[in-house]
Scaffold this motif. Sequence first.
Motif, PDB file in Angstrom:
ATOM      1  N   ALA A   1       0.834  -1.206   0.000  1.00 47.72           N
ATOM      2  CA  ALA A   1       0.000   0.000   0.000  1.00 47.72           C
ATOM      3  C   ALA A   1       0.871   1.260   0.000  1.00 47.72           C
ATOM      4  CB  ALA A   1      -0.935  -0.004   1.200  1.00 47.72           C
ATOM      5  N   LYS A   2       1.999   1.210   0.705  1.00 50.26           N
ATOM      6  CA  LYS A   2       2.922   2.349   0.700  1.00 50.26           C
ATOM      7  C   LYS A   2       3.452   2.605  -0.706  1.00 50.26           C
ATOM      8  CE  LYS A   2       4.608   1.644   5.449  1.00 50.26           C
ATOM      9  NZ  LYS A   2       5.784   1.304   6.284  1.00 50.26           N
ATOM     10  N   LYS A   3       3.764   1.539  -1.434  1.00 53.72           N
ATOM     11  CA  LYS A   3       4.253   1.692  -2.797  1.00 53.72           C
ATOM     12  C   LYS A   3       3.182   2.288  -3.698  1.00 53.72           C
ATOM     13  CE  LYS A   3       7.553  -2.146  -2.498  1.00 53.72           C
ATOM     14  NZ  LYS A   3       7.930  -3.486  -3.025  1.00 53.72           N
ATOM     15  N   VAL A   4       1.916   1.924  -3.447  1.00 53.80           N
ATOM     16  CA  VAL A   4       0.809   2.508  -4.207  1.00 53.80           C
ATOM     17  C   VAL A   4       0.725   4.007  -3.952  1.00 53.80           C
ATOM     18  CG1 VAL A   4      -1.714   2.562  -4.444  1.00 53.80           C
ATOM     19  CG2 VAL A   4      -0.526   0.371  -4.320  1.00 53.80           C
ATOM     20  N   VAL A   5       0.876   4.400  -2.678  1.00 59.37           N
ATOM     21  CA  VAL A   5       0.855   5.820  -2.323  1.00 59.37           C
ATOM     22  C   VAL A   5       2.007   6.549  -3.008  1.00 59.37           C
ATOM     23  CG1 VAL A   5       1.092   7.475  -0.420  1.00 59.37           C
ATOM     24  CG2 VAL A   5      -0.278   5.395  -0.113  1.00 59.37           C
ATOM     25  N   LEU A   6       3.197   5.955  -2.970  1.00 65.72           N
ATOM     26  CA  LEU A   6       4.372   6.567  -3.584  1.00 65.72           C
ATOM     27  C   LEU A   6       4.176   6.734  -5.087  1.00 65.72           C
ATOM     28  CD1 LEU A   6       7.266   7.594  -3.311  1.00 65.72           C
ATOM     29  CD2 LEU A   6       8.056   5.220  -3.523  1.00 65.72           C
ATOM     30  N   GLN A   7       3.654   5.685  -5.727  1.00 64.91           N
ATOM     31  CA  GLN A   7       3.428   5.733  -7.171  1.00 64.91           C
ATOM     32  C   GLN A   7       2.404   6.810  -7.529  1.00 64.91           C
ATOM     33  OE1 GLN A   7       5.100   4.034  -9.428  1.00 64.91           O
ATOM     34  NE2 GLN A   7       3.956   4.918 -11.158  1.00 64.91           N
ATOM     35  N   ALA A   8       1.332   6.898  -6.740  1.00 63.67           N
ATOM     36  CA  ALA A   8       0.305   7.916  -7.003  1.00 63.67           C
ATOM     37  C   ALA A   8       0.887   9.317  -6.871  1.00 63.67           C
ATOM     38  CB  ALA A   8      -0.870   7.734  -6.043  1.00 63.67           C
ATOM     39  N   PHE A   9       1.747   9.520  -5.884  1.00 63.64           N
ATOM     40  CA  PHE A   9       2.372  10.833  -5.700  1.00 63.64           C
ATOM     41  C   PHE A   9       3.296  11.155  -6.868  1.00 63.64           C
ATOM     42  CE2 PHE A   9       5.929  13.452  -4.235  1.00 63.64           C
ATOM     43  CZ  PHE A   9       5.249  14.563  -3.779  1.00 63.64           C
ATOM     44  N   MET A  10       4.095  10.185  -7.290  1.00 61.40           N
ATOM     45  CA  MET A  10       5.050  10.416  -8.362  1.00 61.40           C
ATOM     46  C   MET A  10       4.330  10.738  -9.671  1.00 61.40           C
ATOM     47  SD  MET A  10       7.900  10.192  -6.845  1.00 61.40           S
ATOM     48  CE  MET A  10       8.998  10.263  -8.259  1.00 61.40           C
ATOM     49  N   GLU A  11       3.131  10.191  -9.843  1.00 63.67           N
ATOM     50  CA  GLU A  11       2.398  10.422 -11.088  1.00 63.67           C
ATOM     51  C   GLU A  11       1.672  11.760 -11.110  1.00 63.67           C
ATOM     52  OE1 GLU A  11      -0.133   7.065 -11.618  1.00 63.67           O
ATOM     53  OE2 GLU A  11       1.516   5.692 -12.135  1.00 63.67           O
ATOM     54  N   CYS A  12       1.671  12.428  -9.974  1.00 59.01           N
ATOM     55  CA  CYS A  12       1.061  13.761  -9.924  1.00 59.01           C
ATOM     56  C   CYS A  12       2.007  14.754 -10.618  1.00 59.01           C
ATOM     57  CB  CYS A  12       0.828  14.217  -8.489  1.00 59.01           C
ATOM     58  SG  CYS A  12      -0.479  13.314  -7.661  1.00 59.01           S
ATOM     59  N   GLY A  13       1.482  15.552 -11.514  1.00 62.92           N
ATOM     60  CA  GLY A  13       2.311  16.531 -12.195  1.00 62.92           C
ATOM     61  C   GLY A  13       2.667  17.692 -11.279  1.00 62.92           C
ATOM     62  N   CYS A  14       3.547  18.540 -11.761  1.00 61.24           N
ATOM     63  CA  CYS A  14       3.997  19.687 -10.955  1.00 61.24           C
ATOM     64  C   CYS A  14       2.845  20.610 -10.582  1.00 61.24           C
ATOM     65  CB  CYS A  14       5.060  20.478 -11.732  1.00 61.24           C
ATOM     66  SG  CYS A  14       6.590  19.555 -11.976  1.00 61.24           S
ATOM     67  N   LYS A  15       1.934  20.830 -11.567  1.00 64.18           N
ATOM     68  CA  LYS A  15       0.792  21.709 -11.280  1.00 64.18           C
ATOM     69  C   LYS A  15      -0.107  21.105 -10.215  1.00 64.18           C
ATOM     70  CE  LYS A  15       0.614  24.014 -15.781  1.00 64.18           C
ATOM     71  NZ  LYS A  15      -0.225  24.312 -16.966  1.00 64.18           N
ATOM     72  N   THR A  16      -0.288  19.792 -10.284  1.00 67.95           N
ATOM     73  CA  THR A  16      -1.131  19.115  -9.293  1.00 67.95           C
ATOM     74  C   THR A  16      -0.528  19.226  -7.908  1.00 67.95           C
ATOM     75  OG1 THR A  16      -1.892  17.562 -10.960  1.00 67.95           O
ATOM     76  CG2 THR A  16      -2.186  16.913  -8.662  1.00 67.95           C
ATOM     77  N   ARG A  17       0.817  19.142  -7.843  1.00 67.57           N
ATOM     78  CA  ARG A  17       1.475  19.189  -6.528  1.00 67.57           C
ATOM     79  C   ARG A  17       1.382  20.561  -5.878  1.00 67.57           C
ATOM     80  NH1 ARG A  17       7.089  15.703  -7.215  1.00 67.57           N
ATOM     81  NH2 ARG A  17       6.142  13.887  -8.238  1.00 67.57           N
ATOM     82  N   ASP A  18       1.042  21.580  -6.666  1.00 66.06           N
ATOM     83  CA  ASP A  18       0.834  22.904  -6.075  1.00 66.06           C
ATOM     84  C   ASP A  18      -0.454  22.967  -5.270  1.00 66.06           C
ATOM     85  OD1 ASP A  18       3.163  23.823  -7.173  1.00 66.06           O
ATOM     86  OD2 ASP A  18       2.185  24.629  -8.971  1.00 66.06           O
ATOM     87  N   ASP A  19      -1.326  21.999  -5.482  1.00 68.42           N
ATOM     88  CA  ASP A  19      -2.609  21.943  -4.764  1.00 68.42           C
ATOM     89  C   ASP A  19      -2.666  20.620  -4.002  1.00 68.42           C
ATOM     90  OD1 ASP A  19      -5.181  21.854  -3.836  1.00 68.42           O
ATOM     91  OD2 ASP A  19      -6.122  22.391  -5.742  1.00 68.42           O
ATOM     92  N   TRP A  20      -2.411  20.662  -2.680  1.00 64.50           N
ATOM     93  CA  TRP A  20      -2.332  19.427  -1.901  1.00 64.50           C
ATOM     94  C   TRP A  20      -3.658  18.673  -1.879  1.00 64.50           C
ATOM     95  CZ3 TRP A  20       2.254  18.559  -2.350  1.00 64.50           C
ATOM     96  CH2 TRP A  20       3.284  19.383  -1.915  1.00 64.50           C
TER      97      TRP A  20
END
Length: 557
Positions: free
Chosen positions: A506-525
């Motif tokens: 499940a941790k790897k799933v969380v990590l993968q989901a975060f990595m797939e978020c683009g830069c613009k998406t990461r500006d909005d938590w």
Amino acid sequence: MKSETFQPKLKAFALGGIGEIGMNAFVLEYQDDIILIDCGQMTPESEMPGIDLVIPDFSYILENKEKVRGIILTHGHEDHIGALPYILQEISAPVFGTPLTLGLVRVKLQEFNLNGKAQLVEITPRSPISLGAFYIIPYRVTHSVADAIGFAIETPLGNVLFSGDYKFDPNPHAGEYFDFFTVSSYAEKGVLALFADSTNVERQGNAPSEINVTATLDRLFREAESTVVVSAFASSIYRIQTIINLAEKYDRYIFVTGLNMVRNINMARDLGYLNVTDGRLRDLKDIEDVPPRRRLLLSTGSQGESLSVMSRLALDDYKWMKLKPGDTVIISARLIPGNALDILQMINHFSDREANVYYEGIENVHASGHAYRDDMKHLIQIARPRYLIPIHGESRHLRAHRALALELGMDDKNIFILKNGLPVEFDGAKAQVGERIPTGRVLVDGKGVGDVDKDVLRERLHLSQDGMLIAILAISRKTGELAADPYIVTRGFVFVDESEELLNRAKKVVLQAFMECGCKTRDDWSEVKEEVRRALKKFIKVETARFPMILPVVIEI
């Protein structure tokens, strides 16, 4: 063109108590005058986790509080007085009740520091009350609590009767016979409408007498060879007096536990409704100093409430006493249907202690205070109302009450099956259903009143059924990258020690989901959290076929 003459109407509707058991509160309104009949609470249903009690929505009363002439009470059970502390914080209307009813009200108001602030007015049967357009004659009824009454109410458009909770008992405690004379005298004058209790319409015959319960309890006390434990409702003063009498007859000292039981016994003794010999009541700390054959524990908790004395005693977790094999446990109260599982679980725990357990259904240790089917027929035949409005019951009870009245020859058009907030309106010539008034349930959770809504309940149910999983992401404020591996916390979802492999994936799933978020998406938590939640939900569904509540948490460091 001839203009229509305005005809004032008598409006009658429930804020609670129709289509449900409990929360009884009924409104009568005529022009600028309103009276509220009873003001009760309801025990929370199983799909209301964490809720302490349920009260009616009093918005209509608060919006029209300048019209409210008074609150009149039929008796002191919680489903008829339990909501008083909440409405009396909002309005200053006088409250009318018999001495014991008001004694029980004072005990309740004490918890809210409202004693001395509320205007409580004692009334007695057949002594009239005048409240605006309403001239009210209280009349004695027999119920499972002392000092119960019904009301004959004279209005400008006719006489209406409110039965309150009643039964016909040929051998009532303290000689409190049902007042047939007052009801029949109003029948001679003409009864416009009868608002009648429907609770026990499915029970054939006549309600049993309290004297039958006394005989059973006497036998159980006589046969008991060690400690006797009796649980009853704290407001059941009749039953409590019977238990006290038996304790004295069989020379047992009485140890009282449960805050409401202690308060109500003290109040009832002060008012002269309970008699007990000096020295018969003993302090709980002395219970182990008294031989088992000479002690009686009198307690609340008959409904299996999780923190009650009875539940703790059943689990061998009560501070003052432990049950021994052969002890006698008597649950001398109604087994309320919604509490059946809790009660039966408690009974099983008592059985595990090898106690002799007696309860409604296997022994005659409780008599209902509500009329049975033949009693209801009798009341209709005595009152001879033009209209019948069944109240105080679930939908099937109300409709069975209507069927009963049809058997007696009443016209179906003159029987109204209402819902909470749906009024019946009388204009002097006819009666009809009026426009619905907004009503509802207000949930009380601790000190919060009305701040728990359906969404909160849905979340609580979700948590109780599926547990939760929290995914914590520590993110660098400077770089927007993860500062550490995702961390997962679960509660009520899986046993962590045996699910390490699942949680690591499940941790790897969380990590993968975060990595797939683009830069613009990461500006909005909030978007990051939603992506993580979606990914985890899909993963957990596939792996476990479960649906825990998933809460992604972002911490900036």
